[in-house]
Write an enzyme that holds these catalytic residues in place. Sequence first.
Site, PDB file in Angstrom:
ATOM      1  N   SER A  23       0.913  -1.297   0.028  1.00 49.86           N
ATOM      2  CA  SER A  23      -0.088  -0.005   0.041  1.00 49.86           C
ATOM      3  C   SER A  23       0.903   1.208  -0.007  1.00 49.86           C
ATOM      4  O   SER A  23       1.587   1.597   0.985  1.00 49.86           O
ATOM      5  CB  SER A  23      -0.825   0.097   1.414  1.00 49.86           C
ATOM      6  N   HIS A  48      -1.043  -1.175  -4.516  1.00 53.05           N
ATOM      7  CA  HIS A  48      -2.344  -0.825  -4.058  1.00 53.05           C
ATOM      8  C   HIS A  48      -2.325   0.737  -3.767  1.00 53.05           C
ATOM      9  O   HIS A  48      -1.250   1.113  -2.884  1.00 53.05           O
ATOM     10  CB  HIS A  48      -2.516  -1.739  -2.874  1.00 53.05           C
ATOM     11  N   ASP A  50      -4.000   3.990  -1.935  1.00 54.73           N
ATOM     12  CA  ASP A  50      -4.959   4.365  -1.108  1.00 54.73           C
ATOM     13  C   ASP A  50      -5.695   5.720  -1.478  1.00 54.73           C
ATOM     14  O   ASP A  50      -5.108   6.812  -1.191  1.00 54.73           O
ATOM     15  CB  ASP A  50      -4.913   4.261   0.219  1.00 54.73           C
ATOM     16  N   MET A  52      -8.143   8.704  -0.406  1.00 54.60           N
ATOM     17  CA  MET A  52      -9.289   9.202   0.653  1.00 54.60           C
ATOM     18  C   MET A  52      -9.493  10.651   0.335  1.00 54.60           C
ATOM     19  O   MET A  52      -8.737  11.521   0.034  1.00 54.60           O
ATOM     20  CB  MET A  52      -8.476   9.199   1.923  1.00 54.60           C
ATOM     21  N   HIS A  81      -7.977   1.859  -4.111  1.00 52.79           N
ATOM     22  CA  HIS A  81      -8.759   1.571  -3.344  1.00 52.79           C
ATOM     23  C   HIS A  81      -9.403   2.884  -3.083  1.00 52.79           C
ATOM     24  O   HIS A  81      -8.854   3.859  -2.461  1.00 52.79           O
ATOM     25  CB  HIS A  81      -8.163   1.008  -2.063  1.00 52.79           C
ATOM     26  N   MET A  83     -11.549   5.451  -1.292  1.00 53.55           N
ATOM     27  CA  MET A  83     -12.376   5.469   0.021  1.00 53.55           C
ATOM     28  C   MET A  83     -12.953   7.093  -0.206  1.00 53.55           C
ATOM     29  O   MET A  83     -12.588   7.924   0.387  1.00 53.55           O
ATOM     30  CB  MET A  83     -11.471   5.373   1.444  1.00 53.55           C
ATOM     31  N   MET A 152     -12.099  -5.258   4.508  1.00 58.73           N
ATOM     32  CA  MET A 152     -11.463  -4.410   5.411  1.00 58.73           C
ATOM     33  C   MET A 152     -11.414  -5.089   7.017  1.00 58.73           C
ATOM     34  O   MET A 152     -12.219  -5.532   7.469  1.00 58.73           O
ATOM     35  CB  MET A 152     -12.149  -2.940   5.691  1.00 58.73           C
ATOM     36  N   GLY A 157      -8.988   4.569   6.644  1.00 57.87           N
ATOM     37  CA  GLY A 157      -8.367   5.949   6.852  1.00 57.87           C
ATOM     38  C   GLY A 157      -6.827   6.160   7.331  1.00 57.87           C
ATOM     39  O   GLY A 157      -6.260   6.942   6.559  1.00 57.87           O
ATOM     40  N   PHE A 158      -6.404   4.975   7.671  1.00 59.00           N
ATOM     41  CA  PHE A 158      -5.220   5.409   8.398  1.00 59.00           C
ATOM     42  C   PHE A 158      -4.421   3.986   8.361  1.00 59.00           C
ATOM     43  O   PHE A 158      -4.976   2.902   8.699  1.00 59.00           O
ATOM     44  CB  PHE A 158      -5.123   5.879   9.905  1.00 59.00           C
ATOM     45  N   GLY A 159      -3.130   3.970   7.972  1.00 61.88           N
ATOM     46  CA  GLY A 159      -2.262   2.645   8.209  1.00 61.88           C
ATOM     47  C   GLY A 159      -1.822   2.507   9.605  1.00 61.88           C
ATOM     48  O   GLY A 159      -2.082   3.263  10.382  1.00 61.88           O
ATOM     49  N   GLY A 160      -1.089   1.288   9.825  1.00 60.55           N
ATOM     50  CA  GLY A 160      -0.729   1.209  11.159  1.00 60.55           C
ATOM     51  C   GLY A 160      -1.527   0.664  12.304  1.00 60.55           C
ATOM     52  O   GLY A 160      -1.085   0.835  13.364  1.00 60.55           O
ATOM     53  N   ASP A 187      -7.339  -5.939   3.707  1.00 60.95           N
ATOM     54  CA  ASP A 187      -6.545  -4.733   3.956  1.00 60.95           C
ATOM     55  C   ASP A 187      -6.616  -4.186   5.396  1.00 60.95           C
ATOM     56  O   ASP A 187      -7.712  -3.998   5.886  1.00 60.95           O
ATOM     57  CB  ASP A 187      -7.004  -3.715   2.778  1.00 60.95           C
ATOM     58  N   GLY A 188      -5.734  -4.017   5.811  1.00 65.00           N
ATOM     59  CA  GLY A 188      -5.445  -3.520   7.422  1.00 65.00           C
ATOM     60  C   GLY A 188      -4.857  -4.343   8.211  1.00 65.00           C
ATOM     61  O   GLY A 188      -5.339  -5.473   8.532  1.00 65.00           O
ATOM     62  N   GLY A 189      -3.654  -3.975   8.823  1.00 63.09           N
ATOM     63  CA  GLY A 189      -3.122  -4.607   9.836  1.00 63.09           C
ATOM     64  C   GLY A 189      -2.673  -5.935   9.361  1.00 63.09           C
ATOM     65  O   GLY A 189      -2.505  -7.145  10.315  1.00 63.09           O
ATOM     66  N   GLY A 209       0.887  -2.277   4.388  1.00 65.52           N
ATOM     67  CA  GLY A 209       1.459  -1.024   4.439  1.00 65.52           C
ATOM     68  C   GLY A 209       2.581  -1.066   5.470  1.00 65.52           C
ATOM     69  O   GLY A 209       3.836  -1.389   4.887  1.00 65.52           O
ATOM     70  N   SER A 210       2.425  -1.051   6.765  1.00 64.95           N
ATOM     71  CA  SER A 210       3.342  -0.854   7.565  1.00 64.95           C
ATOM     72  C   SER A 210       4.447  -2.141   7.783  1.00 64.95           C
ATOM     73  O   SER A 210       5.665  -1.697   8.073  1.00 64.95           O
ATOM     74  CB  SER A 210       2.856  -0.402   9.081  1.00 64.95           C
TER      75      SER A 210
END
Length: 231
Positions: A23, A48, A50, A52, A81, A83, A152, A157-160, A187-189, A209-210
């Site tokens: 991401s 990917h 993002d 927003m 993606h 959003m 999701m 809204g936010f990475g990490g 997607d996410g974490g 991402g992170s």
Amino acid sequence: MDNTARLDLRAKLASQAPVVLPSLLLCDFGRLNEEIQTLEQAGVNALHLDVMDGHFVPNLTYGPTIVEAARKATRLPLDCHLMISDPARYVRDFRNSGADSMTIHVEAVPHPAAVLDQIRESGALAGLAINPGTPLETMIECLDHCDLILVMSVQPGFGGQKFQTAALEKLRRLRELVPPGVLLQVDGGVNATTIQSCAQAGAQLFVVGSAIFGQPNYAESVHRLEQLARV
Ligand code: DX5
Ligand code: ZN
């Protein structure tokens, strides 16, 4: 990309699974070309992006201009993606900027099927995303219009953020509901601790991402994650 090319890309991504999609949200945009080159050298199969709008989600990122910059830097498929609250208005722009796939949110529009058809008509893969708090029932009637479904595992809204395990049950149910050709993405974490359970639940595409950009060596991180996702 015509209809055949869209189906070819879908089949290609399915055959490459497990696919880790970095991401770009967390990359260094001042060095976008280098970041993308490093990811290409690490052997990633797609990127990917993002998008927003500060309205559908509380954060703001970028629009078609950055997608176009990424397009100039690589031939890898660009998975966007969206959003954003009014995706239908921007499908043409993102497509012209080089998006190969566009994912809208089921929460964002009253009639997602119509927007998904619009995306397909543009030649891109049509994706539908669902937030952690949204019941699966809201997307059932749209499933035939999807090339990809994005579950999701964090509030977007936010990475990490921390992975929410409720996503696993949604993935399992979706895997039973949709034909094998429809791609399941999470997607996410997603990281070395959580990726395996996502793969076991049926995910094929893993947005990260992170767990890539927070690490010193992208290639090592991508390979380790892909290995863990081989189930
Ligand atoms: C969240 C975005 C994700 C995010 C992933 O709103 O859709 O793509 O950047 O980042 P990590 O892997 O850090 O959760
Ligand atoms: Zn995303």
